[in-house]
Design a protein around this motif. Structure first.
Motif, mmCIF file in Angstrom:
data_model
loop_
_atom_site.group_PDB
_atom_site.id
_atom_site.type_symbol
_atom_site.label_atom_id
_atom_site.label_comp_id
_atom_site.label_asym_id
_atom_site.label_seq_id
_atom_site.Cartn_x
_atom_site.Cartn_y
_atom_site.Cartn_z
ATOM 1 N N ARG A 83 -7.515 -2.069 1.788
ATOM 2 C CA ARG A 83 -7.750 -1.034 0.774
ATOM 3 C C ARG A 83 -9.102 -0.367 0.944
ATOM 4 O O ARG A 83 -10.117 -1.046 1.115
ATOM 5 N N LEU A 143 -12.543 -7.379 -1.119
ATOM 6 C CA LEU A 143 -12.614 -6.893 -2.498
ATOM 7 C C LEU A 143 -13.944 -7.187 -3.170
ATOM 8 O O LEU A 143 -14.137 -6.848 -4.339
ATOM 9 N N PHE A 147 -10.130 1.825 -1.454
ATOM 10 C CA PHE A 147 -10.358 2.392 -2.778
ATOM 11 C C PHE A 147 -11.850 2.524 -3.067
ATOM 12 O O PHE A 147 -12.652 1.739 -2.573
ATOM 13 N N GLU A 148 -12.183 3.474 -3.916
ATOM 14 C CA GLU A 148 -13.585 3.611 -4.369
ATOM 15 C C GLU A 148 -14.062 2.252 -4.888
ATOM 16 O O GLU A 148 -13.393 1.608 -5.688
ATOM 17 N N ARG A 205 -14.163 -0.607 -3.739
ATOM 18 C CA ARG A 205 -13.418 -1.819 -3.396
ATOM 19 C C ARG A 205 -14.338 -2.864 -2.733
ATOM 20 O O ARG A 205 -14.292 -4.036 -3.049
ATOM 21 N N GLU A 207 0.833 -1.217 0.000
ATOM 22 C CA GLU A 207 0.000 0.000 0.000
ATOM 23 C C GLU A 207 0.863 1.262 0.000
ATOM 24 O O GLU A 207 0.382 2.357 -0.279
ATOM 25 N N THR A 213 -9.792 7.608 0.205
ATOM 26 C CA THR A 213 -9.926 6.480 -0.717
ATOM 27 C C THR A 213 -8.580 5.922 -1.177
ATOM 28 O O THR A 213 -8.496 5.306 -2.221
ATOM 29 N N ASN A 214 -7.534 6.176 -0.388
ATOM 30 C CA ASN A 214 -6.334 5.352 -0.516
ATOM 31 C C ASN A 214 -5.780 5.168 0.892
ATOM 32 O O ASN A 214 -6.054 5.977 1.788
#
Lengths: 442, 196
Positions: free
Chosen positions: A405, A386, A407-408, A410, A201, A268-269
């Protein structure tokens, strides 16, 4: 680079096998390959055929490919099945000094044993299958030293989220990272794996921790660990695997363990993290050219610049993934929630990392603790980390997650993820809100 | 195996967002195929459509903007971070791109791109800004990427920058070679190593 162990799973291997078949060649060293089904498997009713057709086809293709090439498969129903980065270490397949690859970026996890372990793409999976070798350019070297005693309520996930918040999601790109220092050495193997797991990451090629007595103690007696005189020989070699005194790194970072508080991400990270008592950065703390990405991120999360995060209501709690689904993580959660019940507004999913973890949890009565708390103990797999299987967080909902994660999309289209430690996730399960575990611990 | 790359003259599609991760490039739910084909239609799926509905393209997303087209994708810092999924490189290539320009690429994505004849071109922050500005001013602005010379040029202004690429990978891309053929030719050396 010669590869000692190659781990494969259903999602990133089918095109590699197809490539071999097209070339008319077989896997060169099938005994050095281990396969499992983890990414898209359901986490309930694993004894039934997989309902989702494409997932079923991928799992069936893995089985067929493994049979054709003579590869050991720990598929659904096998007592060793589980998330690839959980089963490698727990079965003793992962050993110090090895080179280990897998078509999955979180392969960095295995570096906790002092191995060189990193994620690869499918073309490289095919390359290793065909030749047991990889073309690699030499990475730069970084050492991250975490010295001192950890604060109450702070666990290894908080350490790695803190490092990420300091150096950003690209801070270690191009580097192999060694995690060192007294705070790292004090950690259990499970806790070390959490840290190495998330080295990707930061963008790192791999992350590693020098093996020591904690490592050897964990390894001894594992199913595929060396035994007898072989153990003695290997142990003597493993003890040599550490950076030399005075070794020079391209970059060195020093962190005081005492500066770390329980962490949570707001963006988002994974580099967008803050202490739970802190606040989301305000716009004037962000560099001009980074503002559009920052604002996009906050809009997705439904958060305001400068806002506090403590007290924020959550809808889902996910305890699982290759980052935090090992027995120690489940024990940590169980000891916190024992005798308590989840808040009405949250749904809580606990997904053990492997069948072995699940079995151990049941033997220790952890399943009962979760049942009484209103948590759902599911079956092993990557699950809502995920959202490749049915375990998705609905659009717009907030999930506090022990995964890696945020993330958007995810965890599902438009799902919103707060990354945190198992302890902070456990607290959110009980209160229904983001909170500070230090206020609940003696 | 792959199609070789040398000189590419093309307009470009700008994607001025930092830290674009591979989950955005191709969301996990589209990784269930067992072949390498057809990922292009789901490239940036959740940024392209409202609520995953193909009949509702998001107008402000550059890939949906008819002014932008070409073989070159121009992206901001730390492009391709996150998951190792090669499907991300497959999707970009399948959507018709041969080059991705950024000031910074994530490691695994870069390798995956090179293995699929998708050329990652790393430029300085300053040059990247000039490229974004040029496209902003004129969506028809041309870019020239020359792999042999390792240069990227904005012909309109004549601004040029050199880029780095591993020599071995450059030879592979220029000639359409792949790593596996090369490694297979070293089988004896590999067996020798194993005996040590």
């Amino acid at each position: 680079m010669y590869i000692d162990r190659h781990l494969i799973h259903e999602v990133t291997s089918p095109q590699a096998f197809a490539g071999l078949n097209k070339r008319g060649i077989k896997v060169l060293r099938p005994k050095q390959v281990v396969a499992t089904a983890d990414h898209n498997v359901p986490t309930i009713n694993q004894h039934l055929p997989i309902k989702e057709e494409l997932s079923r086809l991928q799992v069936e293709a893995l089985k067929k490919n493994c049979e054709e090439h003579g590869i050991e498969l720990y598929g659904l129903g096998h007592p060793f099945q589980g998330i690839v980065h959980v089963i490698g270490p727990e079965l003793g397949i992962t050993q110090p000094g090895m080179t280990i690859v897998c078509g999955d970026s979180h392969t960095s996890t295995h570096g906790a044993f002092g191995s060189i372990a990193f994620g690869i793409g499918t073309s490289e999976v095919e390359m290793v299958m065909a030749t047991q070798c990889l073309m690699q350019s030499k990475p730069k070297l970084m050492r991250i030293n975490v010295e001192g005693k950890l604060n109450n309520g702070v666990v290894s996930k908080d350490i790695v989220l803190y490092i990420l918040s300091q150096i950003s999601a690209s801070g270690a790109t191009g580097y192999a990272v060694e995690f060192a220092g007294s705070a790292i050495r004090s950690l259990s193997m499970e806790a070390r794996m959490t840290i190495c797991n998330m080295s990707i990451e930061m963008g790192a090629r791999c992350g590693m921790i020098a093996p020591d007595e904690t490592t050897f103690g964990y390894m001894k007696g594992r199913k595929f660990a060396p035994q007898g005189t072989d153990w003695d020989q290997k142990l003597a070699y493993w003890k040599t695997l550490k950076s030399d005194e005075g070794a020079v790194f391209d970059k060195e970072i020093f962190i005081k363990a005492g500066d770390i508080e329980p962490m949570i991400t707001y963006g988002t990270n994974p580099g967008m993290g803050i202490g739970v008592s802190g606040h989301v950065p305000s716009l004037n703390e962000i560099e001009e050219k980074e503002k559009p990405s920052f604002e996009k991120s906050l809009a997705y999360m439904g958060l305001q610049p400068g806002a506090g995060i403590k007290g924020k209501q959550v809808d889902y709690v996910f305890i699982g993934s290759c980052t935090n689904s090992r027995i120690e993580d489940l024990r940590m959660v169980a000891s916190f929630v024992k005798g308590k019940h989840k808040a009405d507004n949250v749904e809580v999913w606990v997904v053990p990392g492997s069948k072995q973890v699940e079995k151990q949890a049941i033997e220790e009565g952890i399943d009962k603790v979760f049942e009484e708390a209103g948590f759902m103990l599911r079956q092993p797999g990557c699950s809502a980390c995920l959202g490749m299987n049915e375990d998705k967080i609905p659009a717009g909902k907030y999930c506090i997650s022990t995964s890696n994660r945020n993330f958007e999309g995810r965890q599902g289209p438009n799902a919103r993820t707060f990354l945190a430690s198992p302890l902070t996730a456990a607290l959110a399960a009980i209160t229904g809100r983001v909170g500070d575990v230090r206020e609940y611990q003696s | 195996m792959g199609k070789s790359i040398n000189i590419i003259n093309s307009t470009a599609v700008p994607l001025n967002i930092e830290n674009v991760d591979t989950d955005q490039i191709i969301p996990a739910r589209f990784l269930k195929a067992t072949s390498r084909d057809g990922f292009g239609k789901n490239l940036f799926r959740d940024w392209r459509y409202e609520n995953n509905d193909e009949s509702k393209p998001k107008k402000d997303f550059p890939l949906n903007d008819p002014r932008y087209k070409g073989q070159i994708l121009v992206a901001a810092k730390n492009f391709g971070c996150g998951s190792s999924r090669e499907h991300a490189a497959w999707a970009i290539k399948d959507a018709g791109f041969d080059v991705v320009v950024s000031s910074f690429f994530a490691d695994i994505f870069k390798n995956n791109s090179l293995n699929n004849f998708l050329l990652p071109v790393t430029v300085s922050e300053g040059f990247l800004k000039q490229v974004f500005d040029a496209i902003d001013k004129d969506p028809g602005a041309q870019l020239e990427v020359n792999l042999q010379d390792q240069t990227i040029t904005l012909p309109a202004t004549g601004v040029q920058e050199k880029f780095d690429i591993n020599n071995y990978k450059k030879t592979c891309l220029l000639n359409g070679y792949d790593d596996i053929d090369y490694l297979l030719s070293m089988k004896d050396e590999i067996s020798q190593f194993e005996k040590q």
